[in-house]
Each structure stands twice: as C-alpha cells, then as structure tokens.
Scaffold this active site. Structure first.
Site, PDB file in Angstrom:
ATOM      1  N   ALA A  39       0.822  -1.217   0.000  1.00 17.68           N
ATOM      2  CA  ALA A  39       0.000   0.000   0.000  1.00 17.68           C
ATOM      3  C   ALA A  39       0.861   1.274   0.000  1.00 17.68           C
ATOM      4  CB  ALA A  39      -0.918  -0.008   1.213  1.00 17.68           C
ATOM      5  N   GLY A  40       2.078   1.192   0.538  1.00 18.51           N
ATOM      6  CA  GLY A  40       2.958   2.365   0.524  1.00 18.51           C
ATOM      7  C   GLY A  40       3.299   2.762  -0.912  1.00 18.51           C
ATOM      8  N   HIS A  41       3.576   1.760  -1.744  1.00 17.70           N
ATOM      9  CA  HIS A  41       3.887   2.058  -3.158  1.00 17.70           C
ATOM     10  C   HIS A  41       2.643   2.601  -3.880  1.00 17.70           C
ATOM     11  CE1 HIS A  41       7.002  -1.175  -2.356  1.00 17.70           C
ATOM     12  NE2 HIS A  41       7.735  -0.179  -2.789  1.00 17.70           N
ATOM     13  N   GLN A  65      23.068  -1.539  -4.540  1.00 11.34           N
ATOM     14  CA  GLN A  65      22.790  -0.805  -3.310  1.00 11.34           C
ATOM     15  C   GLN A  65      22.687  -1.693  -2.080  1.00 11.34           C
ATOM     16  OE1 GLN A  65      18.879   0.661  -4.976  1.00 11.34           O
ATOM     17  NE2 GLN A  65      18.277   0.569  -2.839  1.00 11.34           N
ATOM     18  N   LYS A 153       9.745   7.677   3.763  1.00 14.23           N
ATOM     19  CA  LYS A 153      10.304   6.719   4.738  1.00 14.23           C
ATOM     20  C   LYS A 153      11.823   6.690   4.590  1.00 14.23           C
ATOM     21  CE  LYS A 153       9.949   2.149   4.413  1.00 14.23           C
ATOM     22  NZ  LYS A 153      11.354   1.672   4.522  1.00 14.23           N
ATOM     23  N   ASP A 154      12.290   6.724   3.339  1.00 14.48           N
ATOM     24  CA  ASP A 154      13.732   6.776   3.078  1.00 14.48           C
ATOM     25  C   ASP A 154      14.131   8.259   3.015  1.00 14.48           C
ATOM     26  OD1 ASP A 154      14.532   3.818   2.364  1.00 14.48           O
ATOM     27  OD2 ASP A 154      12.604   4.188   1.433  1.00 14.48           O
TER      28      ASP A 154
HETATM   29  O1  PAF Z   1      13.685   3.152  -2.434  1.00 15.60           O
HETATM   30  C1  PAF Z   1      13.882   2.170  -3.183  1.00 15.60           C
HETATM   31  O2  PAF Z   1      13.027   1.277  -3.302  1.00 15.60           O
HETATM   32  C2  PAF Z   1      15.184   2.089  -3.951  1.00 15.60           C
HETATM   33  O3  PAF Z   1      16.242   2.590  -3.221  1.00 15.60           O
HETATM   34  C3  PAF Z   1      15.095   2.752  -5.336  1.00 15.60           C
HETATM   35  C4  PAF Z   1      14.873   4.253  -5.219  1.00 15.60           C
HETATM   36  C5  PAF Z   1      13.979   2.135  -6.149  1.00 15.60           C
HETATM   37  C6  PAF Z   1      16.417   2.542  -6.100  1.00 15.60           C
HETATM   38  O4  PAF Z   1      16.677   1.193  -6.280  1.00 15.60           O
END
Ligand code: PAF
Length: 264
Positions: A39-41, A65, A153-154
């Site tokens: 739901a966040g997406h 990453q 959140k990030d």
């Molecule tokens: O926030 C994320 O899901 C990831 O860091 C992103 C921005 C899709 C990059 O891979």
C-alpha cells in the site's frame, strides 16, 4: 476503473511507450521501486498520478545498493504479483528491466552520491547511496520522466536523490510522498514481509518510541536486537533498527525532544 498496465522489459519498448506519451503531450511521472509492492507504493503511484497523465512504475532489485549478498538474495521478489497489483492503481506501464539490461556485461560507469549521503545510512551502509544514485540516474535516463516520486520513509535517500538531480542538472521534479503506516504505526516496507508475528509486534513499537522522543536504550528495551542509529536529520528524527535479522528504518517529525544520551 481498471487500467491496462503494459509490462515493458527492454529499452526499445520503454522508449516507444514514452515516445507515444510525448507525442500526445502527456506528462510522464516515474515511481522507482524494488518491487514487492504494498500500500505504501500504491500511495506513491497516487501522488504520481496527480502530477502526470502517464505513470510508470519501475521494478528492479538493484544489486549495487545492497551491502550483503544475503540481504540481496532474500529481498522479496514477486514480479507477477506486482503486475497484478498495478492493475487498477493508476499506473500505465511497468518498467521491469532484466539485470543484463540494467547492468550489461562490462559496464563500469557509476555515480557517486554527494554530501547528503554522509552519516546515518551512509555510515552504516558504505556504498549504498552510490548504488542508489547510479540506478536512479539510469532510470531517469531510461524513462526521461517529468517528475519522480519517492517515499519519505527513506528520508535520507530523498535528500541524496534531490542533491544528485540538482548537481547533475536532471530536468526532473522530485516529489516526496508521506509515509504510509499500518494501524499500529508501522511504516509499510517490503521488508516487513520477512518478519514473524513476534517480529512484527516488536517492529510496531518503533514509531511510538520515536514519537515519544526515545533513543537507542529505549529501542533496545522494547525488543530490538540492535540500533544502528537514532538521530536528527533535516528536521526529522531518523532511526535504523534490527529485529529478527531484518533492518528497518523509520522517521518522525522532530517534536522538539532532545535526543537522549546514547542516540547517534
Ligand atoms: O527506495 C527504493 O526502493 C530504492 O532505493 C530505489 C529508489 C527504487 C532505487 O533502487
């Protein structure tokens, strides 16, 4: 209204889709994700829809990453489920490049994150933000959106991406969307799916402790195994904690609490 979502797997198909939007003067908004959509997406997609006539969601689990191979391998993946979830969510295209499309054999150019990457995640996950800005720069060049939406959140990631866009002159508006939470206040995250009921019960205490102005000692006392940091970053109290070997992050508005000793 149920919308048809096109799944695009190669650059040529993506360019054809974006070209068709441009030829009819439709603005394009991008929601970059690593899949396992929740739901966040969906809230990010709604924010994107408010800015553009065409919305593209990207799904790519970006190896650059991740700091640990195990974390990368265990990251939840469900492309079919994601495509199904995108139907009826205000998304027009799912950009799902393969590893070989994103990082072809022999690729060697990467982007280095700037000052906003220092401290917090940057300290605890060396190289993480370089991986993020590399893939985000590539996604921006592939999709060439007018705007892109990232979750708050990030919080540090949002600052890192904004700084890259400004310093490298990407003509893209970066929008932050508020954190979506479950009823107990747990920030929605694909990583929550990795937790047992007991782990979720602990995870659900994170937000309350932060809102009460608690620090590392308080987080440990409510059951978290480890606290990477609790600290102030650009007006928010940010934290990263571990439960059941899963790393969770969250942030809350700084209500003016001085952080207790032990916070970092
Ligand atoms: O926030 C994320 O899901 C990831 O860091 C992103 C921005 C899709 C990059 O891979």
């Amino acid at each position: 209204m149920v919308r048809a979502v096109q799944t695009l797997r190669d650059i040529a198909a993506l360019r054809a889709f974006v070209g068709a939007q441009r030829s009819t003067a439709r603005r394009v908004a991008l929601v970059p994700t690593m899949g396992a959509l929740h739901a966040g997406h969906i809230a990010l997609l709604r924010a994107a829809r408010a800015r553009a006539e065409a919305v593209v969601a990207s799904v790519f689990v970006n190896p650059l990453q991740f700091n640990e191979v195990r974390d990368f391998e265990h990251y939840p993946r469900d492309l079919e489920g994601d495509a199904a979830r995108l139907r009826d969510t205000g998304c027009d295209a799912l950009w799902a490049p393969s590893d070989a499309t994103m990082y072809p054999e022999g690729h060697s150019v990467t982007v280095r994150a700037g000052r906003a990457a220092q401290g917090f995640e940057g300290t605890h996950r060396p190289g993480h933000f370089d991986g993020v800005v590399t893939v985000v720069a590539k996604l921006f060049n592939q999709v060439q959106p007018d705007s892109a939406v990232f979750g708050e959140k990030d919080w540090q990631q949002l600052a890192v991406v904004r700084e890259m866009v400004q310093d490298l002159n990407f003509p893209i508006e970066i929008c932050g969307a508020p954190i979506e939470r479950d009823q107990a206040g747990l920030a929605l995250s694909s990583r929550n799916a990795l937790l047992s009921e007991e782990g979720l019960a602990v995870a659900r205490r994170l937000n309350a402790v932060l809102r009460a102005g608690g620090g590392a000692e308080d987080l440990l006392s409510v059951g978290f195994e480890k606290v990477d940091y609790v600290g102030l970053l650009a007006g928010r109290v940010v934290a990263a904690v571990w439960v059941e070997g899963v790393r969770l992050i969250d942030n809350v508005e700084n209500a003016g609490h001085p952080l207790p000793a032990g916070s970092r």
